[in-house]
Design an enzyme around this catalytic site. Structure first.
Site, short mmCIF file in Angstrom:
data_model
loop_
_atom_site.label_atom_id
_atom_site.label_comp_id
_atom_site.label_asym_id
_atom_site.label_seq_id
_atom_site.Cartn_x
_atom_site.Cartn_y
_atom_site.Cartn_z
N GLU A 113 0.82 -1.20 0.00
CA GLU A 113 0.00 0.00 0.00
C GLU A 113 0.86 1.26 0.00
O GLU A 113 1.95 1.30 0.56
CB GLU A 113 -0.94 -0.02 1.20
CG GLU A 113 -1.92 -1.18 1.07
CD GLU A 113 -3.00 -1.21 2.13
OE1 GLU A 113 -4.11 -1.67 1.82
OE2 GLU A 113 -2.76 -0.79 3.27
N CYS A 153 3.47 8.38 1.22
CA CYS A 153 4.00 7.41 2.19
C CYS A 153 4.15 6.08 1.47
O CYS A 153 3.15 5.49 1.03
CB CYS A 153 3.01 7.32 3.35
SG CYS A 153 3.50 6.12 4.58
N CYS A 189 6.16 -7.01 7.56
CA CYS A 189 7.32 -6.59 8.35
C CYS A 189 7.64 -7.66 9.37
O CYS A 189 6.74 -8.26 9.96
CB CYS A 189 7.03 -5.27 9.07
SG CYS A 189 8.46 -4.66 9.99
N CYS A 202 6.22 -5.19 15.93
CA CYS A 202 5.85 -4.23 16.98
C CYS A 202 4.40 -4.51 17.38
O CYS A 202 3.55 -4.75 16.51
CB CYS A 202 6.02 -2.80 16.50
SG CYS A 202 7.71 -2.45 16.00
N CYS A 207 1.24 -2.57 15.78
CA CYS A 207 1.25 -2.27 14.34
C CYS A 207 0.63 -3.42 13.55
O CYS A 207 1.06 -4.57 13.67
CB CYS A 207 2.70 -2.05 13.89
SG CYS A 207 2.89 -1.93 12.10
N GLU A 251 10.16 -2.40 7.21
CA GLU A 251 11.26 -1.72 7.89
C GLU A 251 12.35 -1.43 6.84
O GLU A 251 13.08 -2.34 6.43
CB GLU A 251 11.79 -2.61 9.03
CG GLU A 251 13.08 -2.13 9.64
CD GLU A 251 13.11 -0.65 10.02
OE1 GLU A 251 12.22 -0.20 10.76
OE2 GLU A 251 14.03 0.06 9.56
N SER A 265 11.82 6.29 7.85
CA SER A 265 11.41 6.01 9.23
C SER A 265 11.84 4.61 9.61
O SER A 265 11.64 3.65 8.85
CB SER A 265 9.88 6.12 9.35
OG SER A 265 9.46 5.75 10.64
N SER A 302 11.11 5.51 15.21
CA SER A 302 9.93 5.08 15.96
C SER A 302 10.37 4.71 17.37
O SER A 302 10.80 3.58 17.63
CB SER A 302 9.31 3.86 15.28
OG SER A 302 8.75 4.25 14.05
N HIS A 322 8.57 5.42 20.68
CA HIS A 322 7.37 4.87 21.32
C HIS A 322 7.45 4.54 22.80
O HIS A 322 6.44 4.21 23.42
CB HIS A 322 6.86 3.62 20.58
CG HIS A 322 6.65 3.83 19.12
ND1 HIS A 322 5.95 4.90 18.62
CD2 HIS A 322 7.06 3.12 18.03
CE1 HIS A 322 5.93 4.83 17.30
NE2 HIS A 322 6.60 3.78 16.91
N ASN A 371 -3.85 4.19 16.00
CA ASN A 371 -4.94 3.75 15.12
C ASN A 371 -5.23 2.29 15.42
O ASN A 371 -4.40 1.43 15.13
CB ASN A 371 -4.54 3.94 13.65
CG ASN A 371 -4.37 5.40 13.33
OD1 ASN A 371 -5.23 6.22 13.64
ND2 ASN A 371 -3.23 5.75 12.76
N CYS A 400 -1.54 5.68 9.78
CA CYS A 400 -0.31 5.01 10.24
C CYS A 400 -0.66 3.69 10.91
O CYS A 400 -1.55 3.63 11.75
CB CYS A 400 0.40 5.84 11.32
SG CYS A 400 0.84 7.47 10.83
N1 SAH Z 1 9.07 0.26 10.08
C1 SAH Z 1 9.26 1.66 10.10
C2 SAH Z 1 8.40 2.41 9.11
C3 SAH Z 1 6.98 1.95 8.97
S1 SAH Z 1 5.93 2.15 10.38
C4 SAH Z 1 9.06 2.21 11.49
O1 SAH Z 1 8.59 1.47 12.36
O2 SAH Z 1 9.40 3.35 11.70
C5 SAH Z 1 5.51 3.87 10.23
C6 SAH Z 1 5.04 4.53 11.52
O3 SAH Z 1 3.70 4.14 11.87
C7 SAH Z 1 5.90 4.18 12.71
O4 SAH Z 1 6.23 5.28 13.51
C8 SAH Z 1 5.01 3.24 13.44
O5 SAH Z 1 5.40 3.13 14.73
C9 SAH Z 1 3.65 3.87 13.23
N2 SAH Z 1 2.56 2.97 13.58
C10 SAH Z 1 2.55 1.62 13.46
N3 SAH Z 1 1.37 1.12 13.89
C11 SAH Z 1 0.62 2.16 14.28
C12 SAH Z 1 -0.72 2.29 14.77
N4 SAH Z 1 -1.49 1.22 14.95
N5 SAH Z 1 -1.17 3.53 15.05
C13 SAH Z 1 -0.40 4.60 14.84
N6 SAH Z 1 0.86 4.56 14.36
C14 SAH Z 1 1.36 3.34 14.08
FE1 SF4 Z 2 7.52 -3.05 11.28
FE2 SF4 Z 2 7.47 -0.39 11.66
FE3 SF4 Z 2 5.25 -1.89 12.04
FE4 SF4 Z 2 7.29 -2.10 13.75
S1 SF4 Z 2 6.03 -0.26 13.39
S2 SF4 Z 2 6.15 -3.82 12.86
S3 SF4 Z 2 9.03 -1.84 12.41
S4 SF4 Z 2 6.31 -1.57 10.13
#
Ligand code: SAH
Ligand code: SF4
Length: 364
Positions: free
Chosen positions: A89, A102, A109, A113, A116, A162, A193, A215, A217, A292, A335
């Site tokens: 996407e 984006c 991935c 996390c 996510c 990632e 990112s 990221s 968090h 989200n 996100c």
């Molecule tokens: N893997 C990389 C880039 C993709 S994730 C990274 O983790 O940085 C892009 C962003 O979306 C990251 O900051 C991630 O932490 C955030 N993200 C992931 N899941 C989310 C969610 N459910 N709600 C809000 N932000 C989220």
């Molecule tokens: Fe992968 Fe980024 Fe999602 Fe973590 S937040 S699972 S590194 S896409």
């Protein structure tokens, strides 16, 4: 041979292999990336003989658009079809004079996390450079065709995957995004990112230091170990040291720290104070991201008042902090909501991920 996504250097090499001059690469790059032309026949400044030869031996083919959706708030989302049945996407977020795309760097991935949905569904494979750059090429074309002159001014690698675990393919893609012969975006308009793959961050700093978002968090290791499992391998101190090195040689550059606000998990005043202590007086800014939700996550979004109080603590510490507005929620483009179509892989193949422990966690 698919010439789409080849770096300028690789394309020059390709033409050298045909016994042609290097400027042929410049001509083809301009056709493809400036004018959006993919058909060699239409590249009229190439000799007829060369065009015929290219028709036989090569093609210029970005991944096709497999689906598109538009949000009520102006956000667009595309599903890009890959030739193995997977999809990724890509999201466009217009914002006054700016238009941010984006893009994804992997199918799924492996880092798992816990908040996510991309991570929740596991990892299938890396994207190729062509598949990464193709998202930008297709989005630009679609925007030109369908929107009243909507600009595409910024690109962020914040979609699925990632990017630092796919640097071999991501680096040439970044070079094409920056190169005037291709997309010609400035370094500050391209942001990568990462969840914090420290050795790869070092490599990015040396080879192509675009803007950096991290990221984070969580402001301490025990909590970050839970939320962002790669922290067990590269803990906060090591990660932050790499971040400060990253921007040390680029005056006025800052690292953007992303912090998703999870109710009752990482959003207390004490967490805010810890975060302020980590980043105070550093070249840093903070993006607070409203969580989200997705059904399996088990987390909830922090209340607006809680986010505001958290932000106040950071502002008082002198840290530039913004709360990111959620965009495209109605089309699952916000996100952490990007899931694409990630086909299941045999278990053995999954273990080929360089971080097996996280690859295993990816499906949880
Ligand atoms: N893997 C990389 C880039 C993709 S994730 C990274 O983790 O940085 C892009 C962003 O979306 C990251 O900051 C991630 O932490 C955030 N993200 C992931 N899941 C989310 C969610 N459910 N709600 C809000 N932000 C989220
Ligand atoms: Fe992968 Fe980024 Fe999602 Fe973590 S937040 S699972 S590194 S896409």
């Amino acid at each position: 041979m698919n010439l789409f996504g080849l770096s300028p250097a690789a394309l020059r090499e390709f033409f050298a292999g045909l016994g042609e001059q290097p400027f042929r690469a410049t001509q083809v790059l301009k056709w493809v990336y400036h004018r959006g032309v993919l058909d060699f026949e239409a590249m009229t400044d190439l000799s007829r003989a060369l065009r015929a030869r290219l028709q036989e031996t090569a093609r210029v083919e970005p991944p096709p658009v497999a689906g598109r959706q538009q949000s009520v708030d102006g956000t667009w989302k595309w599903l890009m079809g890959l030739d193995d049945g997977n999809c990724v996407e890509t999201v466009y977020i217009p914002d006054e004079e700016r238009g941010t795309l984006c893009i994804s760097s992997q199918v799924g991935c492996a880092l798992g996390c816990s908040f996510c949905s991309t991570g929740y569904r596991g990892f299938n494979r890396d994207l190729t450079t062509a598949e990464i750059v193709g998202q930008v090429w297709q989005a630009r074309r679609e925007l030109a065709a369908g929107g009243a002159g909507r600009p595409l001014t910024n690109v962020v690698l914040m979609g699925m995957g990632e990017p630092l675990l796919n640097l071999d393919q991501v680096l040439p893609a970044l070079q094409l995004l920056l190169d005037d012969l291709a997309f010609g975006l400035g370094r500050r308009r391209v942001t990568l990112s990462t969840a914090g793959v420290v050795p790869a961050l070092e490599r990015l700093r040396v080879e192509c230091p675009v803007s950096l978002a991290v990221s984070l968090h969580a402001p301490n290791d025990p909590l970050r170990d839970q939320l962002v499992p790669i922290n067990r391998k590269y803990p906060i101190r090591e990660l932050l040291e790499a971040c400060w090195r990253y921007v040390a040689e680029a005056p006025k550059s800052v690292v953007t720290f992303e912090y998703v606000m999870l109710a009752g998990v990482n959003d207390s005043l004490e967490h805010a104070r810890q975060l302020a202590a980590l980043l105070r007086d550093r070249p840093a800014k903070v993006n607070l991201i409203p969580f989200n939700p997705f059904p399996e996550s088990g987390y909830a979004r922090s209340a607006v008042a809680v986010v505001d109080r958290f932000r106040e603590v950071l502002l008082e510490a002198g840290l530039m902090t913004i709360t990111r507005r959620t965009r495209g929620e109605d089309i699952d483009a916000a996100c952490g909501q990007l899931v694409g179509r990630v086909l299941a892989r045999p278990r053995r193949a999954r273990l080929s991920c360089p971080y097996p422990v996280y690859a295993e966690g990816g499906g949880q």
